[in-house]
Design a protein around this motif. Structure first.
Motif, short mmCIF file in Angstrom:
data_model
loop_
_atom_site.label_atom_id
_atom_site.label_comp_id
_atom_site.label_asym_id
_atom_site.label_seq_id
_atom_site.Cartn_x
_atom_site.Cartn_y
_atom_site.Cartn_z
N PRO A 15 0.63 -1.66 -0.16
CA PRO A 15 0.23 -0.36 -0.12
C PRO A 15 0.85 1.28 0.31
CG PRO A 15 -0.95 -1.60 1.54
CD PRO A 15 0.50 -1.90 1.37
N GLU A 16 2.35 1.49 0.64
CA GLU A 16 2.89 2.50 0.91
C GLU A 16 3.50 2.83 -0.88
OE1 GLU A 16 3.34 -0.42 2.76
OE2 GLU A 16 2.57 -0.10 3.85
N ALA A 17 3.86 1.94 -1.44
CA ALA A 17 4.28 2.33 -2.73
C ALA A 17 3.59 2.42 -3.36
CB ALA A 17 5.14 0.42 -3.48
N GLN A 18 2.40 2.24 -3.34
CA GLN A 18 1.09 2.33 -4.33
C GLN A 18 0.46 3.90 -4.18
OE1 GLN A 18 -3.35 -0.10 -4.92
NE2 GLN A 18 -1.50 -2.07 -4.18
N GLU A 19 0.45 4.08 -2.82
CA GLU A 19 0.26 5.53 -2.26
C GLU A 19 1.03 6.14 -2.77
OE1 GLU A 19 -1.37 5.97 1.59
OE2 GLU A 19 -0.94 8.25 1.77
N HIS A 20 2.39 5.98 -2.45
CA HIS A 20 3.58 7.39 -2.79
C HIS A 20 3.67 7.23 -4.63
CE1 HIS A 20 7.83 8.16 -4.45
NE2 HIS A 20 8.48 8.76 -3.33
N ALA A 21 3.62 6.21 -5.58
CA ALA A 21 3.24 6.21 -7.12
C ALA A 21 2.33 7.28 -6.98
CB ALA A 21 2.99 4.85 -7.56
N PHE A 22 0.72 6.65 -6.76
CA PHE A 22 -0.52 7.90 -6.92
C PHE A 22 -0.20 9.51 -6.83
CE2 PHE A 22 -5.02 8.38 -5.31
CZ PHE A 22 -5.11 8.60 -6.18
N ARG A 23 0.36 9.38 -5.42
CA ARG A 23 0.55 11.31 -5.03
C ARG A 23 1.77 11.99 -6.23
NH1 ARG A 23 -0.40 12.73 0.52
NH2 ARG A 23 -1.09 10.50 1.65
N TRP A 24 2.39 10.61 -6.89
CA TRP A 24 3.49 11.32 -8.08
C TRP A 24 2.45 11.70 -8.58
CZ3 TRP A 24 5.07 9.21 -12.76
CH2 TRP A 24 5.89 9.85 -13.20
N HIS A 25 2.20 10.58 -9.57
CA HIS A 25 1.34 10.88 -10.71
C HIS A 25 0.35 11.76 -10.53
CE1 HIS A 25 2.02 6.25 -11.47
NE2 HIS A 25 2.68 7.14 -12.76
N ILE A 26 -0.61 12.26 -9.37
CA ILE A 26 -0.58 13.72 -9.36
C ILE A 26 -0.04 14.63 -9.87
CG2 ILE A 26 -2.42 14.91 -7.18
CD1 ILE A 26 -2.99 11.88 -6.10
N ASP A 27 0.62 14.74 -8.84
CA ASP A 27 1.45 15.99 -9.16
C ASP A 27 2.25 15.70 -10.81
OD1 ASP A 27 3.63 17.66 -8.12
OD2 ASP A 27 4.73 17.06 -9.26
N LEU A 28 2.03 14.81 -11.10
CA LEU A 28 2.75 14.59 -12.73
C LEU A 28 1.25 15.63 -13.83
CD1 LEU A 28 4.32 14.15 -15.19
CD2 LEU A 28 3.33 11.92 -15.23
#
Ligand code: ZN
Length: 310
Positions: A141-154
């Motif tokens: 879940p932590e990896a998913q959340e980190h990637a989700f936040r990165w994609h939101i910023d992108l």
């Protein structure tokens, strides 16, 4: 959908890759729609398309029944390279790129750089599918959340819509969107929330995209949800090769199967199929900037491979 091609329609095949889904028998074509519409989320590569001729053939089948454009969506880096190439092969195809939540366990800086570069392509109309998947356990879940936040910023940096995958993660997806500040356009692909969540999303200005499950016999609650969404916030999609609509559940799905879902939505919304088709087309054109896209011939593919390397 998850990258493991485990039939979400419950057939339990734990199949990876494109082959078995691409080879399943396709349903006969549906009655053509009276108004053209857009398949807002499909996976042409997972449908078995490899080269430009395959893509043209799939889009010819779709156009023949009124599905005149598609957004083909990547779920990993190889798929991202392929969908961008496909969007440069045929004017009817645009792309979305991201690392699917189930593909986020070991993301490198180089992976992120390449996704960002591909997402900037003018024929990439959304960053997605990204979000959270609490059903499959391929990425913590932590990896998913980190990637989700990165994609939101992108998505915000590029000024492009964010296309969300939310499987059994409604509250966490909404929380992270709030924490990060949502991009101007947020699309919940294959919306699966209840009526309360649908109202929350509509009030937040989010767009809800409905796939084959609204036609399933056991989906009365989802149908009630689909009735709540204003035309300007409604999209339709196949998520092919998954989620083949009733009455062909279990067979191969492709963009040309979208009319069954459009007609299912028309029944629950108590309007004509033409109104659903045209409304979803206008919403897709507005969100994804489809009308203003320069033709493929004017946009040579920026060094993307012509074939998916597998
Ligand atoms: Zn998908």
């Amino acid at each position: 959908m998850p990258f493991v091609r485990n039939g979400p329609d419950g057939n339990g095949r734990g199949v990876t890759g494109s082959g078995p889904y691409g080879r399943r028998e396709r349903p006969p074509p549906p009655e053509p729609l009276g108004e053209p519409t857009v398949d807002a989320h499909t996976h042409l590569d997972a449908c078995g398309c490899v080269d430009a001729a395959d893509v043209t053939a799939a889009l010819d089948r779709a156009s023949a029944v009124g599905v005149t454009r598609v957004v083909t969506v990547a779920d990993d880096l190889a798929s991202a390279r392929w969908v961008v190439a496909a969007a440069h092969w045929d004017d009817r195809v645009t792309a979305a790129v991201a690392l699917h939540p189930t593909r986020t366990a070991a993301v490198t800086d180089a992976d992120r750089d390449e996704i960002a570069r591909l997402a900037a392509d003018p024929r990439v109309v959304a960053v997605g599918e990204t979000g959270l998947d609490h059903y499959w356990e391929y990425s913590p879940p932590e990896a998913q959340e980190h990637a989700f936040r990165w994609h939101i910023d992108l998505a915000k940096r590029l000024g492009k819509p964010l296309m969300i995958h939310d499987r059994d993660a409604h509250a966490d997806v909404l929380r992270i969107l709030d924490e990060e500040g949502a991009p101007d356009t947020v699309v919940f692909h294959c919306f699966s929330g209840d009526a309360t969540m649908a109202r929350t999303c509509v009030d937040a200005g989010y767009v809800l995209s409905f796939a084959g499950p609204v036609t399933f016999k056991n989906a009365a609650a989802l149908r009630a949800t689909a009735a709540l969404v204003p035309d300007e916030q409604l999209l339709v999609e196949t998520d092919a090769p998954f989620l083949t609509p009733h009455p062909h559940r279990g067979r191969a799905n492709e963009p040309y199967c979208l009319p069954w879902t459009v007609r299912g939505l028309a029944v629950v919304r108590e309007v004509s199929a033409e109104r659903v088709a045209a409304g979803a087309r206008r919403t897709a054109e507005r969100l994804f900037g489809l009308v203003d896209l320069p033709p493929v011939a004017a946009q040579p593919a920026p060094g993307v491979p012509q074939l998916r390397s597998t």
